[in-house]
Design a protein around this motif. Structure first.
Motif, PDB file in Angstrom:
ATOM      1  N   VAL A 293     -14.238   1.323  43.017  1.00  0.00           N
ATOM      2  CA  VAL A 293     -13.120   0.464  43.403  1.00  0.00           C
ATOM      3  C   VAL A 293     -11.840   1.080  42.845  1.00  0.00           C
ATOM      4  N   ALA A 294     -10.824   1.127  43.694  1.00  0.00           N
ATOM      5  CA  ALA A 294      -9.523   1.650  43.291  1.00  0.00           C
ATOM      6  C   ALA A 294      -8.434   0.732  43.812  1.00  0.00           C
ATOM      7  N   GLY A 295      -7.448   0.484  42.976  1.00  0.00           N
ATOM      8  CA  GLY A 295      -6.321  -0.339  43.375  1.00  0.00           C
ATOM      9  C   GLY A 295      -5.024   0.319  42.950  1.00  0.00           C
TER      10      GLY A 295
ATOM     11  N   VAL B 266     -20.867   1.433  48.868  1.00  0.00           N
ATOM     12  CA  VAL B 266     -19.595   1.821  49.475  1.00  0.00           C
ATOM     13  C   VAL B 266     -18.505   1.841  48.416  1.00  0.00           C
ATOM     14  N   GLY B 267     -17.347   2.349  48.809  1.00  0.00           N
ATOM     15  CA  GLY B 267     -16.151   2.259  48.005  1.00  0.00           C
ATOM     16  C   GLY B 267     -15.225   1.202  48.587  1.00  0.00           C
ATOM     17  N   VAL B 268     -14.448   0.573  47.721  1.00  0.00           N
ATOM     18  CA  VAL B 268     -13.455  -0.412  48.162  1.00  0.00           C
ATOM     19  C   VAL B 268     -12.140  -0.059  47.490  1.00  0.00           C
ATOM     20  N   ILE B 269     -11.097   0.114  48.291  1.00  0.00           N
ATOM     21  CA  ILE B 269      -9.788   0.433  47.746  1.00  0.00           C
ATOM     22  C   ILE B 269      -8.764  -0.535  48.323  1.00  0.00           C
ATOM     23  N   GLY B 270      -7.671  -0.709  47.606  1.00  0.00           N
ATOM     24  CA  GLY B 270      -6.664  -1.636  48.087  1.00  0.00           C
ATOM     25  C   GLY B 270      -5.307  -1.363  47.484  1.00  0.00           C
ATOM     26  N   TYR B 271      -4.318  -1.905  48.149  1.00  0.00           N
ATOM     27  CA  TYR B 271      -2.921  -1.718  47.780  1.00  0.00           C
ATOM     28  C   TYR B 271      -2.259  -3.092  47.682  1.00  0.00           C
ATOM     29  N   CYS B 272      -1.451  -3.294  46.633  1.00  0.00           N
ATOM     30  CA  CYS B 272      -0.732  -4.556  46.478  1.00  0.00           C
ATOM     31  C   CYS B 272      -1.756  -5.694  46.437  1.00  0.00           C
ATOM     32  N   MET B 273      -1.625  -6.699  47.292  1.00  0.00           N
ATOM     33  CA  MET B 273      -2.600  -7.787  47.327  1.00  0.00           C
ATOM     34  C   MET B 273      -3.998  -7.256  47.619  1.00  0.00           C
ATOM     35  N   GLY B 274      -4.076  -6.147  48.348  1.00  0.00           N
ATOM     36  CA  GLY B 274      -5.366  -5.562  48.658  1.00  0.00           C
ATOM     37  C   GLY B 274      -6.087  -5.032  47.434  1.00  0.00           C
TER      38      GLY B 274
END
Length: 257
Positions: free
Chosen positions: A151-153, A125-133
């Motif tokens: 993974v992308a942030g 899978v892919g996992v992406i997040g923003y700020c704390m994410g």
């Protein structure tokens, strides 16, 4: 665009979550989307729907579920610069309570739930997040190298600290391709170098990019930090990354149950 409100079983209860996925009856690669510190709200539901439109099953958990269903605090429709200190004064106890131990336990539950959905195709899978994410996305990819391929942030929280469990110290086993899109003051030049060295040592294919003229939160259109050009750049980096790592969001050709 089909959407669902779901409950993810965890060691500490049920995490309310939002999911969006293509309406074609096929299975698609899964993407776990970690919210920013402000929380699960219409802004992130719209983000999930947009990404699902490119051929992904997108799951967005409420990271603050231990304190109640989203929204855990009352939020204005738009968070102005003037409102931000008061909003974050309410959020800080929730942020502090979300320890690394809790985050990693939750990540296990989220990944297991995501990959078990009938609309999700087999494979990583892919996992992406923003700020704390974004920090949680990096922790999740590092802890589950066989399950996370991308993974992308964006406008991340602290990725390089003095703590023994600083995210940059934990990437040795990471195998995912990484993109990090930084606001201009998210990470010091020294921190960027240190993070890059850690990813190089891990052999990770990665890019760390400062998005010019941005402030923290630049992808969030319900805040004064929003930068339309940088938000477009986010998609310009994210979609090719997912395309490379997850077979481009194409359905498996297998009808979901």
């Amino acid at each position: 665009m089909p959407t669902k409100t779901l409950q993810i079983p965890t060691a500490d209860g049920q995490a309310d979550s939002f999911a969006a996925f293509p309406d074609d009856g096929e299975r698609h690669p899964g993407v776990l989307l970690y919210m920013d510190a402000i929380g699960l709200r219409p802004e992130l539901e719209a983000r999930a729907r947009d990404l699902a439109g490119h051929g992904y099953y997108v799951l967005v958990p409420n990271l603050y579920y231990r304190h109640g269903p989203a929204p855990v605090i009352e939020l204005p429709e738009r968070i102005t610069t003037e409102m931000r200190p008061a909003v974050f004064a309410e959020l800080m106890p929730l942020i502090r309570a979300h320890t690394t131990e809790r985050a990693l336990g939750d990540a296990d539950a989220y990944l297991g739930f995501l990959t078990a959905q009938p609309e999700v195709s087999a494979g990583p899978v892919g996992v992406i997040g923003y700020c704390m994410g974004a920090v949680l996305a990096m922790r999740t990819a590092s802890a589950h190298p066989g399950r996370v391929a991308a993974v992308a942030g964006f406008h991340p929280g602290p990725l390089v600290t003095e703590a023994p469990d600083s995210p940059h110290r934990l990437v040795a086993e990471l195998t995912a391709e990484v993109h990090l899109g930084l606001a201009e003051n998210d990470l010091s030049p020294e921190g960027i170098i240190e993070l890059g060295r850690a990813l190089d040592a891990a052999g990770a294919n990665h890019s760390i990019e400062i998005y010019p003229g941005t402030v923290h939160g630049f992808t969030m259109s319900d805040t004064d930090a929003y930068d339309p050009a940088a938000a477009r750049r986010q998609w310009d980096r994210l979609l090719p990354l997912l395309d490379r790592a997850l077979a481009g969001g194409r359905g498996s050709g297998v009808k979901s149950a």
